[in-house]
Structure formats: C-alpha cells, structure tokens
Design an enzyme around this catalytic site. Structure first.
Site, PDB file in Angstrom:
ATOM      1  N   HIS A  38       0.836  -1.207   0.000  1.00  0.00           N
ATOM      2  CA  HIS A  38       0.000   0.000   0.000  1.00  0.00           C
ATOM      3  C   HIS A  38       0.873   1.260   0.000  1.00  0.00           C
ATOM      4  O   HIS A  38       0.605   2.222  -0.713  1.00  0.00           O
ATOM      5  CB  HIS A  38      -0.870   0.041   1.265  1.00  0.00           C
ATOM      6  CG  HIS A  38      -1.817  -1.098   1.419  1.00  0.00           C
ATOM      7  ND1 HIS A  38      -1.693  -2.035   2.417  1.00  0.00           N
ATOM      8  CD2 HIS A  38      -2.926  -1.446   0.713  1.00  0.00           C
ATOM      9  CE1 HIS A  38      -2.669  -2.915   2.324  1.00  0.00           C
ATOM     10  NE2 HIS A  38      -3.432  -2.583   1.296  1.00  0.00           N
ATOM     11  N   ASP A 151      -3.314  -7.268  -7.585  1.00  0.00           N
ATOM     12  CA  ASP A 151      -4.684  -7.641  -7.955  1.00  0.00           C
ATOM     13  C   ASP A 151      -4.861  -7.359  -9.445  1.00  0.00           C
ATOM     14  O   ASP A 151      -5.558  -6.416  -9.846  1.00  0.00           O
ATOM     15  CB  ASP A 151      -5.675  -6.851  -7.109  1.00  0.00           C
ATOM     16  CG  ASP A 151      -5.523  -7.164  -5.631  1.00  0.00           C
ATOM     17  OD1 ASP A 151      -6.165  -8.115  -5.170  1.00  0.00           O
ATOM     18  OD2 ASP A 151      -4.730  -6.482  -4.945  1.00  0.00           O
TER      19      ASP A 151
HETATM   20  P1  AMP Z   1      -6.310  -3.975  -0.450  1.00  0.00           P
HETATM   21  O1  AMP Z   1      -6.176  -3.180   0.813  1.00  0.00           O
HETATM   22  O2  AMP Z   1      -5.840  -5.370  -0.334  1.00  0.00           O
HETATM   23  O3  AMP Z   1      -7.671  -3.820  -1.076  1.00  0.00           O
HETATM   24  O4  AMP Z   1      -5.303  -3.291  -1.469  1.00  0.00           O
HETATM   25  C1  AMP Z   1      -5.366  -1.942  -1.781  1.00  0.00           C
HETATM   26  C2  AMP Z   1      -4.488  -1.665  -2.973  1.00  0.00           C
HETATM   27  O5  AMP Z   1      -3.137  -2.006  -2.652  1.00  0.00           O
HETATM   28  C3  AMP Z   1      -4.882  -2.512  -4.183  1.00  0.00           C
HETATM   29  O6  AMP Z   1      -4.780  -1.720  -5.342  1.00  0.00           O
HETATM   30  C4  AMP Z   1      -3.859  -3.612  -4.164  1.00  0.00           C
HETATM   31  O7  AMP Z   1      -3.594  -4.161  -5.431  1.00  0.00           O
HETATM   32  C5  AMP Z   1      -2.647  -2.876  -3.636  1.00  0.00           C
HETATM   33  N1  AMP Z   1      -1.709  -3.843  -3.068  1.00  0.00           N
HETATM   34  C6  AMP Z   1      -1.973  -4.795  -2.130  1.00  0.00           C
HETATM   35  N2  AMP Z   1      -0.886  -5.563  -1.905  1.00  0.00           N
HETATM   36  C7  AMP Z   1       0.082  -5.092  -2.728  1.00  0.00           C
HETATM   37  C8  AMP Z   1       1.442  -5.466  -2.984  1.00  0.00           C
HETATM   38  N3  AMP Z   1       2.016  -6.488  -2.349  1.00  0.00           N
HETATM   39  N4  AMP Z   1       2.138  -4.765  -3.896  1.00  0.00           N
HETATM   40  C9  AMP Z   1       1.562  -3.729  -4.567  1.00  0.00           C
HETATM   41  N5  AMP Z   1       0.291  -3.330  -4.371  1.00  0.00           N
HETATM   42  C10 AMP Z   1      -0.444  -3.985  -3.473  1.00  0.00           C
END
Ligand code: AMP
Length: 296
Positions: A38, A151
């Site tokens: 994030h 994602d």
């Molecule tokens: P989430 O909180 O899991 O919904 O993720 C929020 C955003 O952070 C989404 O756009 C995810 O794709 C991105 N994200 C989550 N994990 C990662 C990671 N390991 N590397 C890059 N972006 C990430």
C-alpha cells in the site's frame, strides 16, 4: 491530516480545494491493515499529486465468504500512524452505512472480464469491487487513482469501468511489492503462522520457475502452467484454485504466447488463508515492470 468519515464532508472538502486553485488529487483505495505494498502506492501518489487521499474501507459487498470479512484485519489506529509519515492530507474511512445508505440498490457490473479467475472463484466479488470503486471515485473525483498489480484482474476491471462510464480519473498501476522470501505482501498474510508463511513463498517460486522457462524460450501456455503446478504440488499444504495464462489486457486464455504481454496468475489456499499472485510475461523490449521482483 484529517480523518473523514462522511461522504458529504469528503466531497465538499475537495470541491473547495479545487475551487481554490489547480490542485492535483490522488486517491489510493485500500481496505487498511497497511503494508509496504500500500505504501508504495502512497509514495507514488505523494510524488505526483498535491493532495493525497487514502481510503480505508473493508468493503462488505466484495467478500464472498462471511468468515473472511469477519476476520479481515482492521487496524485504523496503526494505519493512521503510518500515513502520518507520508503527509497524507486525508484518510477517508467511512462506515458501511455511509457507503451503502439504506435502500442502496445501484451496482456496477463489468461483464466478460469478471467471468474468469477471481470472478469465477469469488462470486459477486467484482460487483462489490466495481461498485465501491465507482462510489469512491465519484466522491473524491481524483485526477489519479492508484492500484497494485498484485490484484491484476482488478486493475483491468477498473480501467474498463473508468473508460466505459466516462470517469475523469487516470488509473495508475504499480508493481507487486514482495517480502524477501518472494511472498507478495498482503493484509491477509497476517493470518499465516510462521510455517505457513515460509511455505507461502512457494507461490512466487512457482511463478518464477515458469518465468525462467519463458525467458529461455518456452511459449506453450500448457507447459508454463504445468511448471507452476509441479512446483506448488511440492508443498502439500497448498490447495491450488487456479493457474491461468491469459492475454494481459483482454484476459482471454492463451495457448501460445506471442509478443503481447501475458498474465500468469494463480490463487491458492493454505490453512484458512487464500492467497493470490501473478507475474507478467512479456518480451523484454516491451517493458515488464510487473514481473520484476520488488523486495523490501
Ligand atoms: P487492499 O487493501 O488489499 O484492497 O489493497 C489496496 C491496494 O493495494 C490494491 O490496489 C492492491 O492491489 C494494492 N496492493 C496490495 N498488496 C500489494 C502489494 N504487495 N504490492 C503492490 N500493491 C499492493
């Protein structure tokens, strides 16, 4: 930094900011329990924008398993402390009632792109994602919104919905951030115990094995998928949900890889935790940032 809980407040703050001058606004939609993945998005938004908004909302409509929603980590206090270091202007942390007021009955369905992979294995997931992202983009009207390649299917679905609905936001996709072991960072990794966490590195090892074979000239999707399966089978605690090789833009399954970027994506369970990961396979000259391991 202000923590905003209400849609109306968020909209009016931003309206005033825009009236006051030419302000570039960046939005990072998250479900909180923030990690380096994030934060890489936050850093890029900070670099590009005058005003950075991080939304933190565990969106009930995108969970297809009630236990996953219930157990999803919630850490607003720690998240707020982390974001202070990045001089984020606003955290938008609405309640479910604020996003879904009584009588809420309008949903966004992105057809076709959501039929396979995550869409096939998590019924209703993308309807929830597309709906909440549409609400968040309408409430904040950002110039840029930042998403992770982690994602991969989600980024494609969101780009399509922004185009189809004529939303005035540019979608920026940034590479996957990984643990030193190669495990893609995820809020759900906190559910893994030490031995599951060590085993979870298998997923990236499997994808990397296929990538090495691709770099050595293998272009058969069946063979590349077989390499991934063979690696994952070595870790008997993993239940593999899918491995797919698709065109990276259309998500159509491929038989043979050509010059266009391809997406090698998988989902697997270990214990009660479901993990996803992917690499982009593309000839070096077209650029291939998504496949480069980002280790922190
Ligand atoms: P989430 O909180 O899991 O919904 O993720 C929020 C955003 O952070 C989404 O756009 C995810 O794709 C991105 N994200 C989550 N994990 C990662 C990671 N390991 N590397 C890059 N972006 C990430």
């Amino acid at each position: 930094m202000e923590i905003v809980n209400r849609r109306q407040r968020m909209t009016s703050v931003l309206r005033k900011l825009r009236r006051a001058g030419d302000t570039t606004v960046g939005l990072i939609p998250t479900m909180g329990a923030l990690h380096e993945g994030h934060l890489s998005l936050v850093r890029e938004a900070r670099r590009m924008c005058d005003v950075v908004i991080v939304s933190i909302f565990v969106n009930p409509t995108q969970f297809n398993e009630p236990s996953d929603f219930k157990e999803y980590p919630r850490r607003l206090t720690e998240d707020t402390a982390l974001l202070t270091d990045y001089n984020v202007e606003y955290i938008f942390a609405p309640t479910p009632e604020e996003i879904y007021p009584p009588g809420f009955s309008t949903y966004v369905n992105v057809e076709g792109l959501t039929d396979s992979m995550e869409g096939a294995h998590r019924p209703g997931h993308f309807r929830g994602v597309a709906t909440v992202v549409t609400v968040l983009l309408n409430v904040t009207r950002p110039d840029f919104a930042y998403f992770g390649q982690k994602d991969a299917q989600q980024t494609i679905v969101i780009k399509r919905l922004v185009r189809d609905l004529g939303l005035d936001t540019e979608i920026i996709v940034l590479p996957i951030i990984r643990e030193p072991s190669g495990l893609a960072m995820s809020s759900r990794n906190s559910h893994l115990d030490a031995s599951q966490r060590a085993a979870a590195a298998t997923l990236y090892r499997a994808l990397s094995a296929a990538e090495i074979s691709y770099r050595a000239g293998e272009r058969s999707a069946r063979k590349l998928i077989e390499i991934v399966r063979a690696e994952i089978i070595k870790e008997p605690r993993f239940g593999l949900e899918y491995v797919q090789l698709t065109d990276a833009e259309t998500l159509k399954p491929l038989d043979k890889l050509d010059a266009r970027p391809a997406l090698l994506a998988l989902a697997a369970r270990i214990g009660g935790t479901r993990l996803i990961d992917n690499v982009l396979l593309a000839p070096a000259r077209t650029g291939n940032t998504g496949a480069l391991p980002k280790i922190v």
